[in-house]
Scaffold this motif. Sequence first.
Motif, mmCIF file in Angstrom:
data_model
loop_
_atom_site.group_PDB
_atom_site.id
_atom_site.type_symbol
_atom_site.label_atom_id
_atom_site.label_comp_id
_atom_site.label_asym_id
_atom_site.label_seq_id
_atom_site.Cartn_x
_atom_site.Cartn_y
_atom_site.Cartn_z
ATOM 1 N N GLU A 192 37.085 28.138 47.230
ATOM 2 C CA GLU A 192 36.916 26.685 47.252
ATOM 3 C C GLU A 192 37.949 26.002 46.362
ATOM 4 O O GLU A 192 38.517 24.963 46.724
ATOM 5 N N LEU A 193 38.185 26.573 45.194
ATOM 6 C CA LEU A 193 39.136 25.984 44.255
ATOM 7 C C LEU A 193 40.563 26.088 44.782
ATOM 8 O O LEU A 193 41.358 25.152 44.651
ATOM 9 N N ARG A 194 40.885 27.207 45.400
ATOM 10 C CA ARG A 194 42.239 27.379 45.950
ATOM 11 C C ARG A 194 42.467 26.463 47.149
ATOM 12 O O ARG A 194 43.541 25.862 47.289
ATOM 13 N N VAL A 195 41.477 26.351 48.017
ATOM 14 C CA VAL A 195 41.598 25.462 49.173
ATOM 15 C C VAL A 195 41.780 24.014 48.711
ATOM 16 O O VAL A 195 42.513 23.231 49.328
ATOM 17 N N ALA A 196 41.129 23.660 47.602
ATOM 18 C CA ALA A 196 41.256 22.300 47.063
ATOM 19 C C ALA A 196 42.651 22.039 46.510
ATOM 20 O O ALA A 196 43.047 20.881 46.343
ATOM 21 N N GLY A 197 43.387 23.126 46.185
ATOM 22 C CA GLY A 197 44.753 22.946 45.705
ATOM 23 C C GLY A 197 45.088 23.612 44.390
ATOM 24 O O GLY A 197 46.204 23.448 43.880
ATOM 25 N N ALA A 198 44.150 24.369 43.809
ATOM 26 C CA ALA A 198 44.434 25.038 42.538
ATOM 27 C C ALA A 198 45.547 26.068 42.717
ATOM 28 O O ALA A 198 45.524 26.855 43.664
ATOM 29 N N VAL A 199 46.511 26.066 41.806
ATOM 30 C CA VAL A 199 47.623 27.014 41.898
ATOM 31 C C VAL A 199 47.275 28.344 41.240
ATOM 32 O O VAL A 199 47.909 29.362 41.515
ATOM 33 N N GLU A 200 46.280 28.322 40.358
ATOM 34 C CA GLU A 200 45.758 29.540 39.746
ATOM 35 C C GLU A 200 44.246 29.376 39.615
ATOM 36 O O GLU A 200 43.756 28.262 39.430
ATOM 37 N N VAL A 201 43.526 30.491 39.690
ATOM 38 C CA VAL A 201 42.087 30.477 39.434
ATOM 39 C C VAL A 201 41.771 31.642 38.502
ATOM 40 O O VAL A 201 42.175 32.779 38.765
ATOM 41 N N HIS A 202 41.063 31.342 37.411
ATOM 42 C CA HIS A 202 40.687 32.365 36.439
ATOM 43 C C HIS A 202 39.170 32.352 36.256
ATOM 44 O O HIS A 202 38.532 31.304 36.382
ATOM 45 N N GLN A 203 38.622 33.498 35.941
ATOM 46 C CA GLN A 203 37.174 33.615 35.792
ATOM 47 C C GLN A 203 36.647 32.709 34.689
ATOM 48 O O GLN A 203 35.603 32.085 34.828
ATOM 49 N N ASP A 204 37.375 32.631 33.582
ATOM 50 C CA ASP A 204 36.958 31.788 32.459
ATOM 51 C C ASP A 204 38.163 31.537 31.562
ATOM 52 O O ASP A 204 39.284 31.967 31.862
ATOM 53 N N LEU A 205 37.937 30.848 30.450
ATOM 54 C CA LEU A 205 39.040 30.530 29.545
ATOM 55 C C LEU A 205 39.618 31.779 28.898
ATOM 56 O O LEU A 205 40.826 31.861 28.648
ATOM 57 N N GLY A 206 38.767 32.759 28.629
ATOM 58 C CA GLY A 206 39.242 34.000 28.041
ATOM 59 C C GLY A 206 40.203 34.728 28.966
ATOM 60 O O GLY A 206 41.221 35.275 28.522
ATOM 61 N N ALA A 207 39.888 34.736 30.260
ATOM 62 C CA ALA A 207 40.771 35.381 31.236
ATOM 63 C C ALA A 207 42.103 34.643 31.324
ATOM 64 O O ALA A 207 43.168 35.267 31.420
ATOM 65 N N LEU A 208 42.064 33.318 31.279
ATOM 66 C CA LEU A 208 43.302 32.535 31.293
ATOM 67 C C LEU A 208 44.137 32.839 30.054
ATOM 68 O O LEU A 208 45.356 33.042 30.151
ATOM 69 N N LEU A 209 43.502 32.888 28.903
ATOM 70 C CA LEU A 209 44.222 33.180 27.661
ATOM 71 C C LEU A 209 44.864 34.564 27.721
ATOM 72 O O LEU A 209 46.019 34.741 27.314
ATOM 73 N N ALA A 210 44.136 35.539 28.256
ATOM 74 C CA ALA A 210 44.654 36.907 28.341
ATOM 75 C C ALA A 210 45.854 37.004 29.277
ATOM 76 O O ALA A 210 46.717 37.870 29.105
ATOM 77 N N GLN A 211 45.914 36.116 30.268
ATOM 78 C CA GLN A 211 46.994 36.155 31.260
ATOM 79 C C GLN A 211 47.987 35.010 31.071
ATOM 80 O O GLN A 211 48.748 34.679 31.983
ATOM 81 N N LEU A 212 48.011 34.437 29.885
ATOM 82 C CA LEU A 212 48.809 33.237 29.658
ATOM 83 C C LEU A 212 50.300 33.464 29.918
ATOM 84 O O LEU A 212 50.990 32.580 30.430
ATOM 85 N N ASN A 213 50.803 34.631 29.586
ATOM 86 C CA ASN A 213 52.232 34.900 29.780
ATOM 87 C C ASN A 213 52.636 34.922 31.248
ATOM 88 O O ASN A 213 53.820 34.776 31.575
ATOM 89 N N ASP A 214 51.673 35.132 32.134
ATOM 90 C CA ASP A 214 51.950 35.143 33.570
ATOM 91 C C ASP A 214 51.454 33.872 34.254
ATOM 92 O O ASP A 214 51.396 33.801 35.481
#
Length: 229
Positions: A192-214
């Motif tokens: 749903e988030l990707r169809v709406a236009g999100a360029v990235e989707v992460h499970q939570d803020l911790g997952a985003l922080l862990a993958q910040l370099n990418d």
Amino acid sequence: MEPTAAVLFDLDGTLVDGRYLHTVCWWQALAQYGHRVPMARVHAALGMSVEQLLDEVLGPGRRPGEDDPITAAHTALHAQYWPALRPFEAAGPLLRECAARGWQVVLLGPAAARELAVLRRALAADDLPVGDDLLVAAGPPGPERLRAALALVDAAAEHSVLVADTVWQVRAAERIGLPCIAVRTSGIADEELRVAGAVEVHQDLGALLAQLNDSLLARPRVFGKVPGR
């Protein structure tokens, strides 16, 4: 002069864990006025302005003159939970890391001053600076609040990023050409988030922080280039 690269974070639901409480409180407020609406329908409308939310969940059943009392009932119900509001675990580290990498951090808050103050206090539980100098764009959700947030720091949408948690926020960002990273802190499905236009989707803020370099947030983006640190 290089343009400002801003990262916008929605306070309620993205940084502070409170989206499901809104679902329950809107559901109860609507029931007080005789509207039996499935809770899932209410939850799916979160991220809209109040007027849009009521139109979405009530449709033809929306009665003139009820918006204000239903909204007041929601606020009163939600206020019972204000002392319990807390930031998501990685909220503080993520904001600090974004600032350290050169992003101008701007928070998005509700139009209601009392609720905004509550969310700022909740964020302070994670030892974040929440003084008067904290940059917050307050107002109803939608493209205009995003434009106001960018204007606060003289940032252009194409050099900035929104981090949000609902389909409606993602769509609002897309309308003004602002890339959006979505986190699933409100339980919205990846698709749903990707169809709406999100360029990235992460499970939570911790997952985003862990993958910040990418991520888009690896470095501020200026004129399509990635400057070195």
